[in-house]
Motif scaffolding. Structure first.
Motif, PDB file in Angstrom:
ATOM      1  N   ARG A 284       9.500 -23.730  11.133  1.00  0.00           N
ATOM      2  CA  ARG A 284       8.236 -22.999  10.955  1.00  0.00           C
ATOM      3  C   ARG A 284       7.880 -22.143  12.171  1.00  0.00           C
ATOM      4  N   LEU A 285       8.588 -22.360  13.310  1.00  0.00           N
ATOM      5  CA  LEU A 285       8.351 -21.585  14.528  1.00  0.00           C
ATOM      6  C   LEU A 285       9.599 -20.851  15.008  1.00  0.00           C
ATOM      7  N   ARG A 286      10.687 -20.977  14.249  1.00  0.00           N
ATOM      8  CA  ARG A 286      11.985 -20.492  14.728  1.00  0.00           C
ATOM      9  C   ARG A 286      11.993 -18.970  14.933  1.00  0.00           C
ATOM     10  N   SER A 287      11.539 -18.227  13.941  1.00  0.00           N
ATOM     11  CA  SER A 287      11.532 -16.768  14.039  1.00  0.00           C
ATOM     12  C   SER A 287      10.566 -16.306  15.135  1.00  0.00           C
ATOM     13  N   THR A 288       9.404 -16.960  15.231  1.00  0.00           N
ATOM     14  CA  THR A 288       8.417 -16.611  16.263  1.00  0.00           C
ATOM     15  C   THR A 288       8.982 -16.823  17.661  1.00  0.00           C
ATOM     16  N   CYS A 289       9.587 -17.985  17.899  1.00  0.00           N
ATOM     17  CA  CYS A 289      10.116 -18.297  19.230  1.00  0.00           C
ATOM     18  C   CYS A 289      11.306 -17.409  19.586  1.00  0.00           C
ATOM     19  N   HIS A 290      12.128 -17.075  18.579  1.00  0.00           N
ATOM     20  CA  HIS A 290      13.209 -16.135  18.854  1.00  0.00           C
ATOM     21  C   HIS A 290      12.633 -14.768  19.212  1.00  0.00           C
ATOM     22  N   GLY A 291      11.578 -14.360  18.497  1.00  0.00           N
ATOM     23  CA  GLY A 291      10.936 -13.086  18.805  1.00  0.00           C
ATOM     24  C   GLY A 291      10.354 -13.057  20.205  1.00  0.00           C
ATOM     25  N   ILE A 292       9.750 -14.174  20.639  1.00  0.00           N
ATOM     26  CA  ILE A 292       9.200 -14.255  21.999  1.00  0.00           C
ATOM     27  C   ILE A 292      10.326 -14.148  23.027  1.00  0.00           C
ATOM     28  N   SER A 293      11.422 -14.865  22.783  1.00  0.00           N
ATOM     29  CA  SER A 293      12.564 -14.816  23.704  1.00  0.00           C
ATOM     30  C   SER A 293      13.137 -13.404  23.787  1.00  0.00           C
TER      31      SER A 293
END
Length: 533
Positions: A436-445
């Motif tokens: 549920r946070l995978r795409s968001t955290c990849h985007g932040i990275s």
């Protein structure tokens, strides 16, 4: 049903254990063509920036051809990176809210429209043309930025755990072909116009032929072709099973979708799936204390290493034509006409891409699931540091006596960036965070990486200017040698921060993120999750 041993839904277990099948390669090509387009669009600007300077900023009374003023050059080269940073954050977040597939088509259409718009930039004055180029390239970067978290997340959620790293890296490796294609298209277009409209060198006639204005426009617009070809196939891909089951909480639909993809019968118990998805321990948000406890060091590691990598990687790629000119590998601009300069810059870039960039990507694909992400990233940063210092410390010797040795050493930094952190920083964030946070955290990275790219694009442009007699319009800098030394130091920082990045080889996404922890045993199971090396 649930895999009792691992507390995992049967559909996810089936994906993890699936043999390599045709759908894996289809997904790699569909997602990879987006990165082909990304790399082409972001890097083709370096082949035509000199041409734009000649067309719109040449003073016929000057002994040297016109160049883009410092603020214009920084804007044209860096505005797409600014757009990419914003797109990575926005579409990364949106991918976790709306689903990977629904957002995937938006980013692609934005890339197609913006690539065409960049080539059609209107106006008769330099200011109006550069302004419209910057507008469309910002929009282009916004779409490109969205492709990063979505492509990585989709591929990681489709792949089996045994070869997941190679599949994600293969998607990213299409960047190498995109860079190569940018050079090839520039060579073909420049050669065609050069032969059709012969012109003397600048030193004989400083006027650039009017037909040269079509060259950069064609090069820009070609970037829309691979993206447009991919759109239909992207829309036919089913939503990933992990988003459908773990985020949308529809395990039966996930099982149905993957049954068609894997050509096997998968039955899922919806009640069990809902019980897993309702586990209170797994409801923590991005800004919660629980996230900080479980994944804070991971996010710090992925953001910092990507930041340091892209400072060096993008400054090397975007301004390698300036570096090659400074060491004398490219002829002086006044000895060539405008189209000949485009041709020779593109040929030099293509040679570097063919001999070092592209092989580096595919070495990662071949070895990432054998020796691991951590080892490849650590090795890559180490050798990038070594070869950057090897080019910088005896820089005057290379410049005056041995151009070929400089180019070889410089090429090794490209090879080990791609057989190293440029690939692994893309792979790891798609594996270690909850669905549920995978795409968001990849985007932040990825956005942290683009922040580094912006620092590299804007900083190197000014820093590499000589201390005396800088290019017209630029303030004195620290010189190319010192700029290369700074990039070597930045690579060394990337090496140190790699120790915050976990090893993910051979483990399922749920095992890495903690999503297979059984209710009531969270604290016991948490010791099994991957920790920083």
């Amino acid at each position: 049903m649930v895999d009792k041993e691992r507390g995992q839904l049967e559909v996810l277990s089936a994906l993890d254990l699936a043999k390599t099948q045709w759908y894996h390669f289809t997904a790699i090509v569909i997602a990879g063509m987006g990165f082909f387009t990304d790399a082409y669009d972001l890097f083709c600007i370096s082949t035509v920036s000199k041409l734009l300077g000649r067309i719109y900023y040449t003073d016929p009374t000057s002994e040297t051809p016109g160049t883009l003023p410092p603020n214009v050059s920084a804007a044209v080269s860096g505005v797409a990176l600014c757009g990419a940073l914003a797109g990575q954050l926005f579409f990364g977040w949106l991918g976790d809210k709306m689903g990977r597939k629904r957002v995937y088509g938006m980013t692609l259409m934005l890339m197609v429209i913006s690539a065409i718009g960049s080539g059609l930039s209107f106006g008769h004055t330099a200011k109006s043309v550069m302004t419209t180029i910057c507008f469309f390239r910002f929009c282009l970067g916004f779409g490109i930025g969205g492709d990063y978290p979505l492509s990585a997340t989709i591929m990681s959620e489709y792949a089996n755990k045994r070869t997941r790293g190679a599949f994600i890296a293969a998607v990213f490796a299409m960047q190498g072909f995109g860079i190569l294609a940018g050079g090839a298209v520039s060579i073909i277009v420049a050669a065609a116009f050069k032969n059709a409209y012969p012109a003397p060198p600048y030193s004989i006639n400083p006027v650039t032929i009017p037909q040269a204005d079509f060259v950069w426009r064609i090069i820009f617009m070609f970037g829309a072709v691979p993206a447009a070809m991919t759109y239909y196939w992207r829309m036919k891909m089913p939503e990933t099973a992990r988003f459908t089951a773990l985020v949308a909480k529809n395990a039966k639909q996930a099982a149905s979708d993957m049954s068609k993809v894997l050509h096997m019968d998968i039955q899922e118990d919806q009640d069990t799936a809902e019980a897993i998805s309702m586990d209170e321990e797994m409801k923590f948000g991005l800004f919660s204390r629980e996230f900080l406890k479980r994944h804070g060091s991971h996010l710090l590691g992925t953001t910092t290493t990507w930041f340091f990598l892209d400072i060096a990687f993008y400054s090397q790629n975007l301004f390698q034509n300036d570096i090659f000119t400074s060491i004398g590998w490219l002829p002086k601009p006044q000895t060539m006409n405008a189209l000949e300069e485009v041709f020779k810059i593109a040929k030099a870039q293509s040679l570097i891409a063919l001999c070092s960039t592209v092989p580096g990507y595919w070495f990662t694909v071949a070895f990432i699931d054998r020796i691991g992400r951590f080892s490849i990233q650590l090795m890559g940063f180490f050798f990038m540091t070594v070869f950057m210092f090897a080019t910088a410390i005896p820089y005057e010797h290379w410049k005056n006596h041995n151009h070929l040795a400089f180019v070889v050493l410089y090429s090794f930094t490209f090879f080990f960036s791609n057989f190293g952190p440029n690939s692994t920083t893309f792979v790891v964030p798609a594996e270690i965070f909850p669905a549920r946070l995978r795409s968001t955290c990849h985007g932040i990275s990825a956005a942290a990486g683009k922040a580094g790219a912006i620092v590299g694009a804007f900083g190197f442009l000014y820093a590499s200017q000589p201390k005396t007699n800088p290019t017209k319009g630029y303030p004195p800098g620290i010189g190319t040698k010192n700029a290369l030394l700074v990039m070597g130091a930045v690579n060394a920082l990337g090496f140190l921060f790699t120790f915050l990045v976990p090893e993910t080889k051979g483990k399922s996404l749920e095992e890495l993120s903690g999503e297979n922890e059984e209710e009531g045993n969270g604290s016991a199971d948490r010791s099994n999750r991957t920790m920083p090396v």
